[in-house]
Scaffold this motif. Structure first.
Motif, short mmCIF file in Angstrom:
data_model
loop_
_atom_site.label_atom_id
_atom_site.label_comp_id
_atom_site.label_asym_id
_atom_site.label_seq_id
_atom_site.Cartn_x
_atom_site.Cartn_y
_atom_site.Cartn_z
N LYS A 74 22.73 3.47 -17.31
CA LYS A 74 21.93 2.24 -17.17
C LYS A 74 21.57 1.98 -15.72
N VAL A 75 22.49 2.20 -14.82
CA VAL A 75 22.21 2.01 -13.39
C VAL A 75 21.16 3.01 -12.93
N ILE A 76 21.32 4.25 -13.29
CA ILE A 76 20.36 5.29 -12.91
C ILE A 76 19.00 5.00 -13.54
N SER A 77 18.99 4.54 -14.78
CA SER A 77 17.73 4.21 -15.46
C SER A 77 17.00 3.08 -14.75
N PHE A 78 17.75 2.05 -14.34
CA PHE A 78 17.13 0.94 -13.62
C PHE A 78 16.53 1.41 -12.30
N ILE A 79 17.25 2.22 -11.57
CA ILE A 79 16.75 2.75 -10.31
C ILE A 79 15.50 3.60 -10.55
N LEU A 80 15.52 4.40 -11.60
CA LEU A 80 14.36 5.23 -11.93
C LEU A 80 13.16 4.37 -12.30
N LEU A 81 13.36 3.33 -13.10
CA LEU A 81 12.26 2.43 -13.46
C LEU A 81 11.64 1.78 -12.22
N MET A 82 12.49 1.30 -11.34
CA MET A 82 11.98 0.66 -10.13
C MET A 82 11.30 1.66 -9.21
N ALA A 83 11.84 2.87 -9.13
CA ALA A 83 11.24 3.90 -8.28
C ALA A 83 9.87 4.31 -8.79
N LEU A 84 9.66 4.24 -10.10
CA LEU A 84 8.37 4.60 -10.65
C LEU A 84 7.41 3.40 -10.71
N ALA A 85 7.93 2.19 -10.85
CA ALA A 85 7.08 1.01 -10.90
C ALA A 85 6.56 0.65 -9.51
N TYR A 86 7.33 0.89 -8.46
CA TYR A 86 6.92 0.54 -7.11
C TYR A 86 5.61 1.22 -6.71
N PRO A 87 5.46 2.54 -6.90
CA PRO A 87 4.17 3.16 -6.53
C PRO A 87 2.99 2.60 -7.31
N CYS A 88 3.20 2.25 -8.57
CA CYS A 88 2.12 1.65 -9.37
C CYS A 88 1.71 0.31 -8.77
N ALA A 89 2.69 -0.51 -8.42
CA ALA A 89 2.40 -1.82 -7.83
C ALA A 89 1.74 -1.66 -6.46
N ARG A 90 2.24 -0.73 -5.67
CA ARG A 90 1.68 -0.52 -4.33
C ARG A 90 0.24 -0.03 -4.41
N TYR A 91 -0.05 0.86 -5.36
CA TYR A 91 -1.41 1.37 -5.55
C TYR A 91 -2.35 0.22 -5.94
N THR A 92 -1.90 -0.63 -6.84
CA THR A 92 -2.71 -1.78 -7.25
C THR A 92 -2.95 -2.71 -6.07
N TYR A 93 -1.93 -2.97 -5.28
CA TYR A 93 -2.07 -3.85 -4.11
C TYR A 93 -3.06 -3.26 -3.11
N ASN A 94 -2.97 -1.97 -2.86
CA ASN A 94 -3.84 -1.33 -1.86
C ASN A 94 -5.28 -1.19 -2.33
N ASN A 95 -5.51 -1.07 -3.62
CA ASN A 95 -6.86 -0.82 -4.12
C ASN A 95 -7.51 -2.02 -4.80
N GLY A 96 -6.74 -3.06 -5.07
CA GLY A 96 -7.31 -4.25 -5.67
C GLY A 96 -7.96 -5.11 -4.59
N SER A 97 -8.62 -6.13 -5.02
CA SER A 97 -9.23 -7.05 -4.06
C SER A 97 -9.30 -8.45 -4.66
N TYR A 98 -9.64 -9.40 -3.83
CA TYR A 98 -9.80 -10.78 -4.25
C TYR A 98 -11.26 -11.19 -4.12
N ARG A 99 -11.60 -12.23 -4.85
CA ARG A 99 -12.88 -12.90 -4.66
C ARG A 99 -12.57 -14.38 -4.57
N GLN A 100 -13.50 -15.12 -4.00
CA GLN A 100 -13.28 -16.56 -3.89
C GLN A 100 -13.35 -17.19 -5.26
N LYS A 101 -12.45 -18.10 -5.52
CA LYS A 101 -12.41 -18.77 -6.82
C LYS A 101 -13.69 -19.59 -7.00
#
Length: 103
Positions: A74-101
Motif C-alpha cells: 500500500k505504501v509503495i502503491s501510494f508513492i507510485l500513484l503520486m509519482a505518476l500523477a505529478y507529471p500529469c499535473a505538471r504537464y497540465t499546469y505548464n500547457n494550460g492557460s487562463y482567460r479573464q472571467k
C-alpha cells in the motif's frame, strides 16, 4: 500559469495543486478574475480518472497479500500513484492557460 491581462505569474504550481484554485483564481499581480481553459479542466479530470481507476486494482492486489506485505504494498502503491500523477499535473499546469472571467 501566466495572467492574460498583465503577463505575470497568476498562480504558483503549489497553489494550483490545491483543488478549486486550478480552475478559478485571481491574479496575484493585477487582481483580474481568471478562469482556466478547457485544457486545464480536461487535464485535471484525466488525472482524477487515472488515479481512481488504479485504486481499486491496487486494493484488490493488496487484499490478496499477507498483512506485512500488504502494508508495504500500500505504501509503495501510494508513492507510485503520486509519482505518476505529478507529471500529469505538471504537464497540465505548464500547457494550460487562463482567460479573464466573463470574456
Amino acid at each position: 500559469m501566466n495572467c492574460p491581462n498583465c503577463g505575470n505569474t497568476a498562480i504558483t504550481f503549489s497553489d494550483w495543486c490545491n483543488g478549486i484554485r486550478a480552475f478559478w483564481t485571481k491574479c496575484q499581480s493585477c487582481d483580474s478574475q481568471l478562469i482556466g481553459n478547457g485544457f486545464v479542466f480536461m487535464g485535471f479530470f484525466c488525472t482524477l480518472i487515472y488515479v481512481f481507476a488504479l485504486i481499486p486494482l491496487l486494493i484488490y492486489l493488496a487484499s490478496n497479500l499477507d498483512f506485512e506485505l500488504a502494508l508495504s504494498f500500500k505504501v509503495i502503491s501510494f508513492i507510485l500513484l503520486m509519482a505518476l500523477a505529478y507529471p500529469c499535473a505538471r504537464y497540465t499546469y505548464n500547457n494550460g492557460s487562463y482567460r479573464q472571467k466573463g470574456t
